[in-house]
Design an enzyme around this catalytic site. Structure first.
Site, PDB file in Angstrom:
ATOM      1  CE1 TYR A   1      31.795  -9.326 -10.810  1.00 10.43           C
ATOM      2  CE2 TYR A   1      32.309 -10.436  -8.743  1.00 10.43           C
ATOM      3  CZ  TYR A   1      32.167  -9.275  -9.480  1.00 10.43           C
ATOM      4  OH  TYR A   1      32.383  -8.049  -8.889  1.00 10.43           O
TER       5      TYR A   1
ATOM      6  CD  GLU B   1      29.749  -4.347  -3.332  1.00 14.62           C
ATOM      7  OE1 GLU B   1      30.566  -5.040  -2.714  1.00 14.62           O
ATOM      8  OE2 GLU B   1      28.631  -4.779  -3.710  1.00 14.62           O
TER       9      GLU B   1
ATOM     10  CG  ASP C   1      33.307  -8.791  -1.344  1.00 15.78           C
ATOM     11  OD1 ASP C   1      34.425  -8.783  -1.909  1.00 15.78           O
ATOM     12  OD2 ASP C   1      32.239  -8.938  -1.978  1.00 15.78           O
TER      13      ASP C   1
ATOM     14  CG  ASP D   1      34.854  -8.313  -6.960  1.00 18.06           C
ATOM     15  OD1 ASP D   1      35.299  -8.143  -8.109  1.00 18.06           O
ATOM     16  OD2 ASP D   1      33.662  -8.179  -6.651  1.00 18.06           O
TER      17      ASP D   1
END
Length: 612
Positions: free
Chosen positions: A316, A563, A162, A159
């Site tokens: 999410y 990120e 990670d 995703d």
């Protein structure tokens, strides 16, 4: 002897003593004398008539006999023409020419080439030879649950920074990529990226087909997540550990769900949209369509939110599933032409529950969580180009009007959303990670502008004011230009684009060197916490972005700044391809309708009988 001259003078007539025989002999003597000298050809012809002509020569060519003179002329002409052509060719080849180089690619095309590379860096499983990311290798090839339907869950995409595979945002990312290919296939081709982006999409859809029983018509479960991200526990998992994906040796649990309407409908949308991208591959396209139908049926039969009561809610969380119903149904209608999906997408009750008739602080904001804005643009397309009429017209008109309204909210003349001093729109109202929302809005604005141009519509009204379609493109350009470096910090938020971009990206694989050393779960923390730049450049990654004051801290530990995510980069790719190339090169008008049958609108019902 004299005789009378009839003209008035005397005429002397000599006596002729010769006999007739003598005269005859004398005449013959004259004739012989006259013929004794040579006659020319004209005289001979008068005397002798037509004489013997010259004999013509012929050439026998086997199938035809031609005059030798004609044959010689023909062969000579051909030889002369060949020599002349050869001479001209020689001149053309030897004379130096000035080659006009094609214009250099624009910044949007250059950034597009890089943005697609991010997906190569996020691939899980056994990588293809052409992956072109030197510091990545095969990883998590044993994902899955032995002795179950889901024994092989290798593949797909990690995703973000990670190694978790969250299927909800991943499905949205694949849908966005497919949508951009359907609308702007020619631009992808011009940028030399069509095969690349299709390969990226297929890597995702191949994985999704493993996450449910795609050969069945009815299912009772799907996979929602692979890997674990518990940040409160000190057990080895994908958030506690800082490791290269290639070195992961801890267990990666598989999360299943039995009532997850939002996830199933989003996955249906991703497979349905991809089936249009791969319509030239009939067998694969049909496989995707069948899987999309199965998933959508499951989403309607087993109602519920996929993130309800599980770990996904931390990362999410989904607040509802009616927007996915409209979104998934719209894509299935385009993929199949089945009117039952269009009836569902335009059902007043579903539209109301999806929030199509009211505003709210996030109205018009497309994201991995809420697809309503995207669905409204997608269905406005149907009204603009096919105009199906009754019984769909009323809701389609509502979607079209609502699209016009939230397009107005993107403009700087309205106050629905604040902007930073540098010009970045705050679609998430000052909360962190604003760029993923800005790129989605830039894509929708450019796309809707291109829709209006293709429909010969010069603009639209925001209240009493009329705006040209160009103003939407200008909005999109200001947002993407900000992301590419036209901001107060003069920093590109796309890694590898420009000279000044983030060097401490929050990403495990990019921050740990590929040096044949396997770092343990905690052993990788030193790379997480070091102030040194990442040893590996994750080309094309769009980071989370600046804060509401245009501030940005290039630190690895703060994921709210550094990120990148799949969903964010998918929106970036879509916006970049929409803006790239020539402005006159618009959308692919017809491909999305390839499965839609000709429209024969149903006549409205007759009015009720009049009663006095």
């Amino acid at each position: 002897m004299y005789g009378r001259d009839p003209w008035g003078g005397p005429l002397e007539i000599a006596a002729d003593s010769a006999t007739d025989d003598d005269r005859s002999r004398n005449l013959q003597d004259y004739d012989r004398a006259a013929l004794s000298r040579p006659l020319d050809e004209t005289q001979q012809s008068w005397l002798l008539g037509p004489g013997e002509q010259k004999k013509k020569r012929y050439v026998d060519l086997g199938c035809i006999i031609v005059s030798r003179k004609i044959f010689v002329w023909t062969v000579g002409t051909i030889l002369a023409a060949g020599l002349l052509a050869g001479f001209i060719t020689l001149i053309v080849k030897t004379v130096p020419r000035h080659h006009h180089k094609p214009p250099p690619p624009d910044n949007y095309t250059l950034a597009l080439n890089k943005a697609l590379m991010f997906f190569n860096a996020q691939r899980s499983g056994k990588l293809p030879k052409h992956n072109n990311v030197s510091w990545r290798g095969n990883s998590c090839v044993n994902d899955g649950e032995p002795d179950t339907l889901f024994k092989d869950l290798s593949g797909g995409y990690y995703d973000a920074g990670d190694a978790i595979k969250f299927n909800f945002p991943q499905a949205f990312a694949m849908t966005m990529l497919s949508w951009s290919v359907i609308e702007y296939k020619g631009k992808f081709e011009a940028a030399g990226e069509l095969n690349h982006v299709k390969d990226i999409i297929k890597w995702g859809t191949d994985y999704f087909l493993k996450t449910f029983n795609h050969t069945a018509d009815t299912i009772d479960r799907i996979v929602s997540q692979v890997g674990k991200g518990d940040t409160t526990s000190e057990t080895e998992n994908d958030h506690y550990c800082w490791m290269r994906p290639e070195d992961i040796d801890y267990d990666r649990p598989v999360e299943e769900c039995h009532s997850c309407s939002d996830l199933a409908a989003e996955m249906a949308a991703s497979l349905a949209s991809a089936s249009i991208v791969f319509k030239d591959n009939k067998a694969y396209s049909q496989k995707l369509v069948h899987g999309a139908k199965t998933l959508f049926k499951f989403s309607r039969d087993q109602r519920g939110r996929y993130s309800n009561g599980n770990e996904a809610a931390k990362f999410y969380n989904s607040t509802g599933y009616y927007d996915e119903f409209v979104w998934g149904a719209a894509w299935l209608y385009y993929a199949t032409g089945n009117n039952s999906y269009l009836q569902l997408a335009t059902h007043p009750g579903i539209a109301k529950n999806a929030g199509a008739f009211w505003g709210g602080p996030y109205y018009g904001v497309l994201s991995w969580e809420n697809k309503l804005a995207g669905a409204q643009v997608l269905l406005s397309r149907l009204r603009l180009f096919l105009s199906p009429g009754y019984p769909y017209e009323e809701i389609l008109k509502t979607y079209h009007n609502q699209t016009s309204i939230f397009m107005c909210s993107f403009l700087p003349y309205y106050t629905s959303f604040n902007r930073t001093r540098g010009g970045l729109i705050q679609l998430n109202h000052g909360n962190p990670q604003p760029l993923q929302y800005a790129v989605n809005a830039a894509f929708l604005a450019t796309l809707f502008s291109d829709y209006m141009k293709a429909a010969d519509t010069p603009g639209w009204y925001c209240g009493p004011r009329f705006y040209s379609t160009d103003i939407l493109r200008n909005f999109a350009e200001t947002q993407i230009n900000y992301i590419l470096g036209k901001n107060p910090r003069k920093m590109s938020y796309v890694v590898g684009f420009g000279n000044h971009y983030p060097k401490h990206v929050h990403h495990r694989g990019a921050s740990i060197p590929k040096n044949k050393v396997k770092y343990s779960c905690k052993g990788g923390w030193k790379w997480r916490d070091t102030s040194k730049p990442n040893p590996n450049t994750i080309v094309g990654a769009m980071v989370a972005g600046p804060d509401k004051h245009d501030g940005f801290h290039d630190v690895r530990s703060n994921y709210n700044y550094t990120e990148p995510t799949l969903a964010g980069n998918a929106g970036l790719v879509a916006a970049l391809v929409a803006l790239s190339g020539e402005k006159t090169a618009g959308i692919d008008k017809n491909t999305i309708f390839s499965a839609v049958p000709p429209m024969f609108p149903t006549p409205p019902p007759p009015p009720a009988p009049w009663k006095p």
